[in-house]
Design a protein around this motif. Structure first.
Motif, short mmCIF file in Angstrom:
data_model
loop_
_atom_site.label_atom_id
_atom_site.label_comp_id
_atom_site.label_asym_id
_atom_site.label_seq_id
_atom_site.Cartn_x
_atom_site.Cartn_y
_atom_site.Cartn_z
N GLN A 21 0.82 -1.22 0.00
CA GLN A 21 0.00 0.00 0.00
C GLN A 21 0.85 1.26 0.00
O GLN A 21 0.57 2.19 -0.75
N ILE A 26 -0.80 -1.10 -4.84
CA ILE A 26 -2.23 -1.45 -4.94
C ILE A 26 -3.05 -0.61 -3.99
O ILE A 26 -2.51 -0.01 -3.06
N ASP A 27 -4.34 -0.64 -4.20
CA ASP A 27 -5.27 -0.18 -3.17
C ASP A 27 -6.37 -1.25 -3.10
O ASP A 27 -6.55 -2.02 -4.05
N TYR A 28 -7.07 -1.28 -1.98
CA TYR A 28 -8.12 -2.28 -1.85
C TYR A 28 -9.35 -1.84 -2.62
O TYR A 28 -9.63 -0.65 -2.75
N SER A 29 -10.07 -2.80 -3.14
CA SER A 29 -11.27 -2.47 -3.91
C SER A 29 -12.48 -2.69 -3.00
O SER A 29 -12.37 -3.34 -1.96
N PRO A 30 -13.65 -2.17 -3.40
CA PRO A 30 -14.84 -2.39 -2.56
C PRO A 30 -15.24 -3.87 -2.49
O PRO A 30 -15.96 -4.26 -1.59
N LYS A 32 -14.35 -7.63 -1.74
CA LYS A 32 -13.35 -8.38 -0.98
C LYS A 32 -12.54 -9.31 -1.91
O LYS A 32 -13.11 -9.95 -2.78
N CYS A 34 -10.47 -8.50 -4.19
CA CYS A 34 -9.99 -7.87 -5.43
C CYS A 34 -9.06 -6.73 -5.06
O CYS A 34 -9.11 -6.22 -3.94
N MET A 35 -8.21 -6.32 -5.97
CA MET A 35 -7.32 -5.20 -5.69
C MET A 35 -7.27 -4.28 -6.90
O MET A 35 -7.45 -4.72 -8.02
N VAL A 36 -7.03 -3.00 -6.60
CA VAL A 36 -6.78 -2.06 -7.68
C VAL A 36 -5.27 -2.02 -7.86
O VAL A 36 -4.54 -1.78 -6.89
N THR A 151 -5.57 -13.46 -5.32
CA THR A 151 -6.69 -12.53 -5.39
C THR A 151 -7.82 -13.17 -6.18
O THR A 151 -7.61 -14.15 -6.90
#
Ligand code: AMP
Length: 488
Positions: A21, A26-30, A32, A34-36, A151
């Protein structure tokens, strides 16, 4: 400063999540699991992709693209395949406001849709071999997820080849395994063990699966890539036959193989430290960052910036991936830390003294700050080239030393060897090379006792005689030397 990273030694898992992070990978996606993938993380993937893509094309593979949606019924045609993938499938039953007559799945892998197409495309021996690769996203409904490593949606390449003979297909399977090994060792600087998976661990639908296995700094193993020999399983399921040279109809032999964004997780877990990422030069999106050391007095700064631009252009012309840090707001210490967090292999510092001496100061990401040194502008390109090569080698050697230190041999001869084995796995982790009778019952029991699985039957140790060796679990005659480890 908001970029505090947990200690790798104390909280490995938190350390890893901090790095992904804070280095803005990456960032977390809404949703669960999954990742951006953010621009810097994606830039690493693009390096992996472009190097591998060239290697596939140089060796006769072509890229194509197949649809994300696959009829559910396709998966059911290969018994083992559907059994293996069922728990991870995302199934679409309604779309466009209507119930679908035939449910669709989001591809968990593309053998079925591709072999459905191959049944149209392959008619004669003249159509073979077919060697297609695709770069795509994959959906597997994973229960326990972790950025990059596992993921729900991930990016990968999947190769799918079709051959006249079993020999040729097996050769392709092993050729790709070796290509993966060379790529991961030479570019990612991660040493791997290569070998075959056991029946229990093989890909659902494969005759045999081959893997490359790496060791992370917390001494857990990671499967970094796989290559499958699929025999005739998919040709039979999709009725893919060709007319051979004698005019007879034969089924087509298959392979499939893949590596994913998981490789980025491996890079982090193998090389990085408590300051952030450490990227091997060959894979780093930025090899060099130039950090001008601006002063409070504005006049000197103009000169420092101009000199830095000259150095930037010189390195750019010499084809380095170089960036110039023009940040005037933050202190040099802050900017050094930001470059370290991103794992940029080389930092060039430029201050008034460097200009006076017609030099720059060079610091390497993986060395301590006392090892900085000055280099004259004439020698800069060649010195940096050399430094990057050395860094690439040293990172590999350091990872190899670590892996060797944490690869123990506990081969069965006597009654109490299993106790030693268990202690070794439970207390020291790492790889344990051991002897095994080939029974799934023993494999399962060992997993229940220690959480360790057979990572592979490693190629490296197969020429060792097995005479007199016994299974570490049941004491029956050993059939293989295998590598056990707890893994991700
Ligand atoms: P497979 O088709 O299962 O052999 O997978 C091919 C490769 O994809 C594996 O060797 C892993 O490196 C990677 N992989 C499998 N599942 C995931 C996942 N959920 N997330 C990221 N990478 C994965």
């Amino acid at each position: 400063m908001g970029d505090f990273i947990s200690s790798k030694e104390e909280e490995f898992s938190k350390w890893y999540l901090d790095i992904v992070q804070k280095a803005k990978l990456i960032d977390y996606s809404p949703v669960k699991g999954c990742m951006v993938i953010m621009p810097y993380g994606y830039a690493i993937w693009e390096r992996i992709k472009s190097i591998l893509d060239d290697k596939f094309k140089e060796t006769g593979h072509e890229n194509a693209y197949f649809p994300l949606l696959i009829p559910y019924e396709f998966l059911e045609r290969e018994k083992e395949h559907v059994k293996g993938f069922s728990p991870e499938l995302a199934v679409i039953t309604t779309a466009g406001g209507e119930e679908l007559a035939e449910p669709l799945v989001l591809r968990p892998t593309s053998e079925t849709i591709i072999w459905n197409m191959y049944s149209k495309w392959i008619k004669s021996y003249r159509d073979l071999p077919v060697k297609i690769n695709q770069w795509a996203n994959i959906i597997r409904w994973e229960k326990r997820t972790r950025p990059f490593l596992r993921t729900t949606e991930f990016l990968w390449q999947e190769g799918h080849t079709a051959h006249e003979t079993a020999k040729e297909a097996l050769e392709e399977t092993l050729f790709i395994l070796n290509l993966y090994k060379r790529f991961v060792e030479d570019y990612l600087a991660i040493p791997v063990f290569c070998g075959q998976k056991t029946e229990r661990e093989k890909f659902a639908g494969a005759v045999s699966t081959y893997t490359i296995e790496a060791l992370m700094q917390d001494k857990k193993a990671l499967q970094a890539g796989t290559s499958h020999y699929l025999g005739l399983n998919f040709a039979k399921a999709f009725d893919v036959k060709f007319q051979n040279k004698k005019g007879e109809m034969d089924y087509v032999f298959a392979t499939s193989w893949g590596v994913s964004t998981r490789l980025i997780g491996a890079l982090i877990m193998v090389h990085s430290d408590n300051k952030g990422l450490i990227l091997p030069p060959k894979i780093a999106p930025i090899e060099i960052i130039i950090v001008p050391i601006f002063k409070r007095d504005g006049d000197a700064n103009q000169k420092i910036l101009e000199y830095s631009i000259i150095i930037f252009n010189l390195l750019k012309e010499a084809k380095f991936r170089v960036e110039l840090d023009r940040d005037v707001k933050n202190s040099p210490g802050f900017r050094f830390a930001a470059a370290e967090l991103k794992g940029i292999p080389i930092r060039i510092e430029i201050g008034s003294n460097d200009i006076f001496m017609n030099c720059v100061t060079v610091a390497r990401r993986d060395k301590d700050k006392n090892s900085k040194y000055q280099v004259s502008v004439e020698e800069l390109s060649s010195k940096i080239r050399h430094e990057l090569d050395i860094m690439q080698c040293e990172l590999f050697n350091r990872a190899l030393e670590f892996r060797n230190l944490h690869t123990k041999e506990i081969i069965g001869f006597k009654e109490n060897d299993y106790d030693i084995f268990k202690t070794c796995i439970n207390e020291h982790l790492g790889f344990v090379l051991s002897s095994w009778c080939g029974s799934e019952v023993c494999e399962e029991s060992i997993k229940n006792d220690t959480k360790a699985t057979i990572r592979c039957i490693p190629e490296d140790f197969q020429n060792r005689p097995l005479n007199g060796l016994t299974c570490i679990y049941c004491n029956a005659a050993a059939k293989h030397l295998v590598l056990f480890a707890r893994s991700y």
